[in-house]
Motif scaffolding. Structure first.
Motif, PDB file in Angstrom:
ATOM      1  N   PHE A  61       0.783  -1.226   0.000  1.00  0.00           N
ATOM      2  CA  PHE A  61       0.000   0.000   0.000  1.00  0.00           C
ATOM      3  C   PHE A  61       0.821   1.284   0.000  1.00  0.00           C
ATOM      4  O   PHE A  61       1.868   1.380   0.625  1.00  0.00           O
ATOM      5  CB  PHE A  61      -0.934   0.032   1.213  1.00  0.00           C
ATOM      6  N   LEU A  62       0.271   2.256  -0.692  1.00  0.00           N
ATOM      7  CA  LEU A  62       0.693   3.644  -0.588  1.00  0.00           C
ATOM      8  C   LEU A  62      -0.451   4.387   0.082  1.00  0.00           C
ATOM      9  O   LEU A  62      -1.623   4.053  -0.146  1.00  0.00           O
ATOM     10  CB  LEU A  62       0.944   4.243  -1.968  1.00  0.00           C
ATOM     11  N   VAL A  63      -0.119   5.367   0.899  1.00  0.00           N
ATOM     12  CA  VAL A  63      -1.159   6.174   1.538  1.00  0.00           C
ATOM     13  C   VAL A  63      -0.893   7.650   1.261  1.00  0.00           C
ATOM     14  O   VAL A  63       0.253   8.079   1.118  1.00  0.00           O
ATOM     15  CB  VAL A  63      -1.249   5.937   3.068  1.00  0.00           C
ATOM     16  N   ALA A  64      -1.973   8.395   1.159  1.00  0.00           N
ATOM     17  CA  ALA A  64      -1.892   9.855   1.096  1.00  0.00           C
ATOM     18  C   ALA A  64      -2.189  10.339   2.503  1.00  0.00           C
ATOM     19  O   ALA A  64      -3.246  10.036   3.061  1.00  0.00           O
ATOM     20  CB  ALA A  64      -2.906  10.410   0.104  1.00  0.00           C
ATOM     21  N   GLY A 101     -14.144  10.781   1.558  1.00  0.00           N
ATOM     22  CA  GLY A 101     -15.156  11.669   0.981  1.00  0.00           C
ATOM     23  C   GLY A 101     -14.732  13.125   0.929  1.00  0.00           C
ATOM     24  O   GLY A 101     -14.789  13.754  -0.124  1.00  0.00           O
ATOM     25  N   PRO A 102     -14.275  13.710   2.046  1.00  0.00           N
ATOM     26  CA  PRO A 102     -13.894  15.129   2.020  1.00  0.00           C
ATOM     27  C   PRO A 102     -12.713  15.431   1.096  1.00  0.00           C
ATOM     28  O   PRO A 102     -12.546  16.557   0.652  1.00  0.00           O
ATOM     29  CB  PRO A 102     -13.521  15.431   3.475  1.00  0.00           C
ATOM     30  N   SER A 103     -11.889  14.440   0.796  1.00  0.00           N
ATOM     31  CA  SER A 103     -10.707  14.669  -0.038  1.00  0.00           C
ATOM     32  C   SER A 103     -10.943  14.357  -1.516  1.00  0.00           C
ATOM     33  O   SER A 103     -10.067  14.614  -2.343  1.00  0.00           O
ATOM     34  CB  SER A 103      -9.533  13.824   0.475  1.00  0.00           C
ATOM     35  N   GLN A 104     -12.103  13.789  -1.841  1.00  0.00           N
ATOM     36  CA  GLN A 104     -12.377  13.467  -3.234  1.00  0.00           C
ATOM     37  C   GLN A 104     -12.465  14.751  -4.052  1.00  0.00           C
ATOM     38  O   GLN A 104     -13.004  15.749  -3.608  1.00  0.00           O
ATOM     39  CB  GLN A 104     -13.654  12.648  -3.352  1.00  0.00           C
ATOM     40  N   GLY A 105     -11.915  14.703  -5.254  1.00  0.00           N
ATOM     41  CA  GLY A 105     -11.930  15.859  -6.134  1.00  0.00           C
ATOM     42  C   GLY A 105     -10.816  16.853  -5.869  1.00  0.00           C
ATOM     43  O   GLY A 105     -10.724  17.878  -6.536  1.00  0.00           O
ATOM     44  N   SER A 106      -9.952  16.558  -4.913  1.00  0.00           N
ATOM     45  CA  SER A 106      -8.877  17.492  -4.561  1.00  0.00           C
ATOM     46  C   SER A 106      -7.526  17.103  -5.152  1.00  0.00           C
ATOM     47  O   SER A 106      -6.533  17.767  -4.896  1.00  0.00           O
ATOM     48  CB  SER A 106      -8.748  17.582  -3.039  1.00  0.00           C
ATOM     49  N   GLY A 107      -7.474  16.025  -5.926  1.00  0.00           N
ATOM     50  CA  GLY A 107      -6.219  15.577  -6.520  1.00  0.00           C
ATOM     51  C   GLY A 107      -5.530  14.466  -5.755  1.00  0.00           C
ATOM     52  O   GLY A 107      -4.491  13.972  -6.191  1.00  0.00           O
ATOM     53  N   VAL A 108      -6.088  14.056  -4.623  1.00  0.00           N
ATOM     54  CA  VAL A 108      -5.469  12.994  -3.834  1.00  0.00           C
ATOM     55  C   VAL A 108      -5.410  11.697  -4.649  1.00  0.00           C
ATOM     56  O   VAL A 108      -4.381  11.025  -4.694  1.00  0.00           O
ATOM     57  CB  VAL A 108      -6.214  12.775  -2.493  1.00  0.00           C
ATOM     58  N   ARG A 111      -2.718  11.849  -7.307  1.00  0.00           N
ATOM     59  CA  ARG A 111      -1.371  11.715  -6.715  1.00  0.00           C
ATOM     60  C   ARG A 111      -1.075  10.261  -6.388  1.00  0.00           C
ATOM     61  O   ARG A 111       0.025   9.770  -6.635  1.00  0.00           O
ATOM     62  CB  ARG A 111      -1.254  12.564  -5.451  1.00  0.00           C
ATOM     63  N   LEU A 112      -2.065   9.574  -5.821  1.00  0.00           N
ATOM     64  CA  LEU A 112      -1.871   8.158  -5.498  1.00  0.00           C
ATOM     65  C   LEU A 112      -1.664   7.329  -6.765  1.00  0.00           C
ATOM     66  O   LEU A 112      -0.801   6.448  -6.802  1.00  0.00           O
ATOM     67  CB  LEU A 112      -3.065   7.615  -4.716  1.00  0.00           C
ATOM     68  N   LEU A 113      -2.438   7.600  -7.794  1.00  0.00           N
ATOM     69  CA  LEU A 113      -2.313   6.819  -9.025  1.00  0.00           C
ATOM     70  C   LEU A 113      -0.953   7.069  -9.685  1.00  0.00           C
ATOM     71  O   LEU A 113      -0.301   6.126 -10.145  1.00  0.00           O
ATOM     72  CB  LEU A 113      -3.465   7.129  -9.983  1.00  0.00           C
ATOM     73  N   THR A 133     -16.048  -1.431 -10.124  1.00  0.00           N
ATOM     74  CA  THR A 133     -17.502  -1.505 -10.266  1.00  0.00           C
ATOM     75  C   THR A 133     -18.070  -0.151 -10.662  1.00  0.00           C
ATOM     76  O   THR A 133     -19.253  -0.031 -10.943  1.00  0.00           O
ATOM     77  CB  THR A 133     -18.167  -1.989  -8.954  1.00  0.00           C
ATOM     78  N   GLY A 134     -17.218   0.874 -10.676  1.00  0.00           N
ATOM     79  CA  GLY A 134     -17.645   2.211 -11.072  1.00  0.00           C
ATOM     80  C   GLY A 134     -17.238   2.513 -12.500  1.00  0.00           C
ATOM     81  O   GLY A 134     -16.890   1.617 -13.274  1.00  0.00           O
ATOM     82  N   GLY A 135     -17.241   3.779 -12.826  1.00  0.00           N
ATOM     83  CA  GLY A 135     -16.907   4.208 -14.178  1.00  0.00           C
ATOM     84  C   GLY A 135     -15.430   4.121 -14.509  1.00  0.00           C
ATOM     85  O   GLY A 135     -15.051   4.013 -15.664  1.00  0.00           O
ATOM     86  N   GLY A 136     -14.571   4.206 -13.490  1.00  0.00           N
ATOM     87  CA  GLY A 136     -13.135   4.116 -13.715  1.00  0.00           C
ATOM     88  C   GLY A 136     -12.533   5.327 -14.395  1.00  0.00           C
ATOM     89  O   GLY A 136     -11.477   5.227 -15.017  1.00  0.00           O
ATOM     90  N   GLY A 137     -13.191   6.492 -14.273  1.00  0.00           N
ATOM     91  CA  GLY A 137     -12.748   7.692 -14.971  1.00  0.00           C
ATOM     92  C   GLY A 137     -11.298   8.063 -14.726  1.00  0.00           C
ATOM     93  O   GLY A 137     -10.580   8.411 -15.669  1.00  0.00           O
ATOM     94  N   LEU A 138     -10.845   8.008 -13.490  1.00  0.00           N
ATOM     95  CA  LEU A 138      -9.463   8.375 -13.195  1.00  0.00           C
ATOM     96  C   LEU A 138      -8.506   7.399 -13.877  1.00  0.00           C
ATOM     97  O   LEU A 138      -7.516   7.809 -14.484  1.00  0.00           O
ATOM     98  CB  LEU A 138      -9.217   8.409 -11.684  1.00  0.00           C
ATOM     99  N   PHE A 139      -8.806   6.116 -13.799  1.00  0.00           N
ATOM    100  CA  PHE A 139      -7.963   5.127 -14.467  1.00  0.00           C
ATOM    101  C   PHE A 139      -7.909   5.397 -15.969  1.00  0.00           C
ATOM    102  O   PHE A 139      -6.840   5.354 -16.574  1.00  0.00           O
ATOM    103  CB  PHE A 139      -8.484   3.706 -14.221  1.00  0.00           C
TER     104      PHE A 139
END
Length: 173
Positions: A61-64, A101-108, A111-113, A133-139
């Motif tokens: 694991f990597l953590v932010a 949840g609070p960090s979503q959309g902030s670039g976290v 950075r992890l990817l 199971t989602g859209g996978g947009g970031l990927f």
């Protein structure tokens, strides 16, 4: 005649929120990783994993981590050796990728990817796979594309739960 369109005065620079640092997880992060993952397990986006798994596989694991030490996101990378007779090199599986949840959309997540892609390259992995199971947009924005299970590491494919109806995404490194 020359005309000019007036431009508004530049806004004073807003203070940018401090960005979390990305680091390797430690066994003592296990409870925080399980807690961070809990809402995603509840929604069906992640499989439930015991705290002991996070502790024994902390090296995956990597953590932010925020400045105050709060874990805002995590991602696992599990290397898989080349499947015998398949003619492909070692690959990695990206798993348990989540951002609070609070960090979503902030670039976290981005950075992890980026960090997990760098780690995969450092481990000389030829490709990365993930199930979503989602859209996978970031990927998708980072070069992953839909693929079939036949191209993925066989041990990982055998561990997938068909009831989750996850899409398999892959990226060559």
């Amino acid at each position: 005649m020359i005309t000019a369109t007036p431009c508004p005065a530049p806004l004073p620079h807003a203070r940018l929120a401090p960005t979390p640092r990305v680091r390797g997880a430690r066994p003592e992060d296990a409870a925080a990783l399980a807690e961070l993952s809990r809402p995603f397990v509840g929604s069906g986006a992640l499989r439930e994993r015991p705290v002991t798994l996070y502790a024994t596989r902390a090296a995956d694991f990597l953590v932010a981590e925020a400045l105050d030490g709060t874990v805002e996101g995590c991602v696992g990378l599990r290397p898989h050796p080349a499947d015998p007779g398949e003619g492909r090199g070692p690959a990695g599986v990206v798993y348990n990728f989540c951002v609070s949840g609070p960090s979503q959309g902030s670039g976290v997540g981005a950075r992890l990817l980026r960090a997990v892609l760098a780690r995969a390259r450092a481990q000389s992995l030829g490709a990365l796979f993930t199930a979503t199971t989602g859209g996978g947009g970031l990927f998708l924005r980072y070069g992953f594309a839909p693929t079939t299970v036949r191209l993925a590491p066989s041990r990982w494919v055998e561990s997938l739960d068909p009831r989750r109806d996850a899409r398999i995404l892959a990226r060559t490194l």
